[in-house]
Motif scaffolding. Structure first.
Motif, PDB file in Angstrom:
ATOM      1  N   LEU A  66       0.827  -1.201   0.000  1.00 13.67           N
ATOM      2  CA  LEU A  66       0.000   0.000   0.000  1.00 13.67           C
ATOM      3  C   LEU A  66       0.867   1.258   0.000  1.00 13.67           C
ATOM      4  N   SER A  67       1.900   1.281   0.813  1.00 16.70           N
ATOM      5  CA  SER A  67       2.813   2.422   0.874  1.00 16.70           C
ATOM      6  C   SER A  67       3.509   2.649  -0.474  1.00 16.70           C
ATOM      7  N   ASP A  68       3.977   1.559  -1.080  1.00 15.81           N
ATOM      8  CA  ASP A  68       4.635   1.658  -2.389  1.00 15.81           C
ATOM      9  C   ASP A  68       3.672   2.165  -3.450  1.00 15.81           C
ATOM     10  N   ARG A  69       2.443   1.687  -3.419  1.00 16.92           N
ATOM     11  CA  ARG A  69       1.464   2.080  -4.421  1.00 16.92           C
ATOM     12  C   ARG A  69       0.995   3.528  -4.227  1.00 16.92           C
ATOM     13  N   ILE A  70       0.980   4.013  -2.997  1.00 14.96           N
ATOM     14  CA  ILE A  70       0.683   5.432  -2.769  1.00 14.96           C
ATOM     15  C   ILE A  70       1.777   6.280  -3.418  1.00 14.96           C
ATOM     16  N   LYS A  71       3.022   5.861  -3.280  1.00 15.62           N
ATOM     17  CA  LYS A  71       4.132   6.572  -3.927  1.00 15.62           C
ATOM     18  C   LYS A  71       3.980   6.546  -5.444  1.00 15.62           C
ATOM     19  N   ASP A  72       3.557   5.393  -5.979  1.00 15.46           N
ATOM     20  CA  ASP A  72       3.321   5.309  -7.425  1.00 15.46           C
ATOM     21  C   ASP A  72       2.217   6.272  -7.849  1.00 15.46           C
ATOM     22  N   LEU A  73       1.152   6.334  -7.060  1.00 19.37           N
ATOM     23  CA  LEU A  73       0.061   7.268  -7.365  1.00 19.37           C
ATOM     24  C   LEU A  73       0.559   8.708  -7.344  1.00 19.37           C
ATOM     25  N   ASP A  74       1.418   9.022  -6.393  1.00 20.14           N
ATOM     26  CA  ASP A  74       1.979  10.376  -6.328  1.00 20.14           C
ATOM     27  C   ASP A  74       2.705  10.727  -7.632  1.00 20.14           C
ATOM     28  N   GLN A  75       3.299   9.725  -8.275  1.00 19.39           N
ATOM     29  CA  GLN A  75       4.019   9.947  -9.528  1.00 19.39           C
ATOM     30  C   GLN A  75       3.088  10.040 -10.732  1.00 19.39           C
ATOM     31  N   VAL A  76       2.032   9.213 -10.755  1.00 12.93           N
ATOM     32  CA  VAL A  76       1.190   9.168 -11.956  1.00 12.93           C
ATOM     33  C   VAL A  76       0.068  10.196 -11.963  1.00 12.93           C
ATOM     34  N   ARG A  87     -10.144  11.490 -11.891  1.00 13.14           N
ATOM     35  CA  ARG A  87     -11.064  11.293 -10.749  1.00 13.14           C
ATOM     36  C   ARG A  87     -10.932   9.891 -10.176  1.00 13.14           C
ATOM     37  N   TYR A  88     -10.857   8.906 -11.067  1.00 11.39           N
ATOM     38  CA  TYR A  88     -10.767   7.509 -10.646  1.00 11.39           C
ATOM     39  C   TYR A  88      -9.540   7.289  -9.760  1.00 11.39           C
ATOM     40  N   TYR A  89      -8.395   7.782 -10.228  1.00  9.08           N
ATOM     41  CA  TYR A  89      -7.158   7.558  -9.475  1.00  9.08           C
ATOM     42  C   TYR A  89      -7.005   8.512  -8.293  1.00  9.08           C
ATOM     43  N   GLN A  90      -7.623   9.670  -8.320  1.00 13.51           N
ATOM     44  CA  GLN A  90      -7.626  10.534  -7.133  1.00 13.51           C
ATOM     45  C   GLN A  90      -8.408   9.861  -6.006  1.00 13.51           C
ATOM     46  N   ARG A  91      -9.548   9.263  -6.351  1.00 14.79           N
ATOM     47  CA  ARG A  91     -10.346   8.555  -5.341  1.00 14.79           C
ATOM     48  C   ARG A  91      -9.556   7.369  -4.796  1.00 14.79           C
ATOM     49  N   LEU A  92      -8.875   6.641  -5.684  1.00 14.90           N
ATOM     50  CA  LEU A  92      -8.069   5.502  -5.244  1.00 14.90           C
ATOM     51  C   LEU A  92      -6.951   5.961  -4.310  1.00 14.90           C
ATOM     52  N   GLN A  97      -4.787   6.244   1.155  1.00 18.82           N
ATOM     53  CA  GLN A  97      -4.302   7.045   2.274  1.00 18.82           C
ATOM     54  C   GLN A  97      -5.156   6.837   3.522  1.00 18.82           C
ATOM     55  N   CYS A  98      -6.465   6.734   3.369  1.00 18.33           N
ATOM     56  CA  CYS A  98      -7.347   6.477   4.517  1.00 18.33           C
ATOM     57  C   CYS A  98      -6.995   5.157   5.184  1.00 18.33           C
ATOM     58  N   VAL A  99      -6.866   4.113   4.375  1.00 19.44           N
ATOM     59  CA  VAL A  99      -6.559   2.789   4.922  1.00 19.44           C
ATOM     60  C   VAL A  99      -5.187   2.800   5.577  1.00 19.44           C
ATOM     61  N   SER A 100      -4.238   3.440   4.956  1.00 24.45           N
ATOM     62  CA  SER A 100      -2.890   3.521   5.517  1.00 24.45           C
ATOM     63  C   SER A 100      -2.894   4.275   6.843  1.00 24.45           C
ATOM     64  N   ALA A 101      -3.666   5.333   6.929  1.00 22.75           N
ATOM     65  CA  ALA A 101      -3.731   6.136   8.158  1.00 22.75           C
ATOM     66  C   ALA A 101      -4.402   5.375   9.295  1.00 22.75           C
ATOM     67  N   VAL A 102      -5.383   4.560   8.966  1.00 16.96           N
ATOM     68  CA  VAL A 102      -6.117   3.819   9.991  1.00 16.96           C
ATOM     69  C   VAL A 102      -5.303   2.635  10.488  1.00 16.96           C
ATOM     70  N   ASN A 103      -4.435   2.087   9.677  1.00 18.21           N
ATOM     71  CA  ASN A 103      -3.696   0.870  10.019  1.00 18.21           C
ATOM     72  C   ASN A 103      -2.185   1.121   9.951  1.00 18.21           C
ATOM     73  N   PRO A 104      -1.651   1.993  10.816  1.00 21.79           N
ATOM     74  CA  PRO A 104      -0.222   2.267  10.737  1.00 21.79           C
ATOM     75  C   PRO A 104       0.659   1.122  11.237  1.00 21.79           C
ATOM     76  N   GLU A 105       0.118   0.238  12.061  1.00 19.05           N
ATOM     77  CA  GLU A 105       0.897  -0.880  12.596  1.00 19.05           C
ATOM     78  C   GLU A 105       0.442  -2.187  11.969  1.00 19.05           C
ATOM     79  N   PRO A 106       1.367  -2.958  11.412  1.00 18.48           N
ATOM     80  CA  PRO A 106       0.981  -4.201  10.752  1.00 18.48           C
ATOM     81  C   PRO A 106       0.561  -5.287  11.728  1.00 18.48           C
ATOM     82  N   THR A 107      -0.291  -6.204  11.237  1.00 19.54           N
ATOM     83  CA  THR A 107      -0.616  -7.397  11.990  1.00 19.54           C
ATOM     84  C   THR A 107       0.396  -8.466  11.580  1.00 19.54           C
ATOM     85  N   LYS A 108       0.503  -9.501  12.332  1.00 23.28           N
ATOM     86  CA  LYS A 108       1.465 -10.581  12.019  1.00 23.28           C
ATOM     87  C   LYS A 108       0.889 -11.542  11.028  1.00 23.28           C
TER      88      LYS A 108
END
Length: 108
Positions: A66-76, A87-92, A97-108
């Motif tokens: 998710l973190s890597d793909r957010i960086k990719d979105l920042d580029q594209v 619009r499609y990719y702005q929503r994505l 970012q919402c999911v990343s913000a809610v889950n900053p700590e990974p599960t095992k």
């Protein structure tokens, strides 16, 4: 009962919008800034789907994806010129970012 946070509510709303949206036809098979646009969509959707189905948790691998793909979105995003695709990719991007913000700590 678990209380829903604002980012969780936003992610749920964005996910429903994303599911209802058609993939931009002009971006099928397209690659921007070295990123396959279909795969970008699929990777983020997969992470979001897992996040929703596990009660808001992601493992380390999916958080990294998710973190890597957010960086990719920042580029594209600056390269998208067609309004529907933008619009499609702005929503994505917002969704990821919402999911990343809610889950900053990974599960095992």
């Amino acid at each position: 009962m678990k209380r829903t946070t604002e980012p969780e509510a936003a992610a749920a709303r964005l996910w429903q919008e994303h599911l209802a949206a058609r993939f931009p036809a002009a971006l099928r098979g397209a690659e921007l800034a070295g990123t396959d646009m279909v795969l970008l969509d699929a990777d983020i959707a997969g992470c979001v789907s897992v996040w929703l189905n596990t009660g808001g948790a992601l493992d380390t691998k999916r958080l990294e994806t998710l973190s890597d793909r957010i960086k990719d979105l920042d580029q594209v995003l600056p390269l998208l010129t067609e309004p529907g695709g933008l619009r499609y990719y702005q929503r994505l991007h917002q969704l990821a970012q919402c999911v990343s913000a809610v889950n900053p700590e990974p599960t095992k």
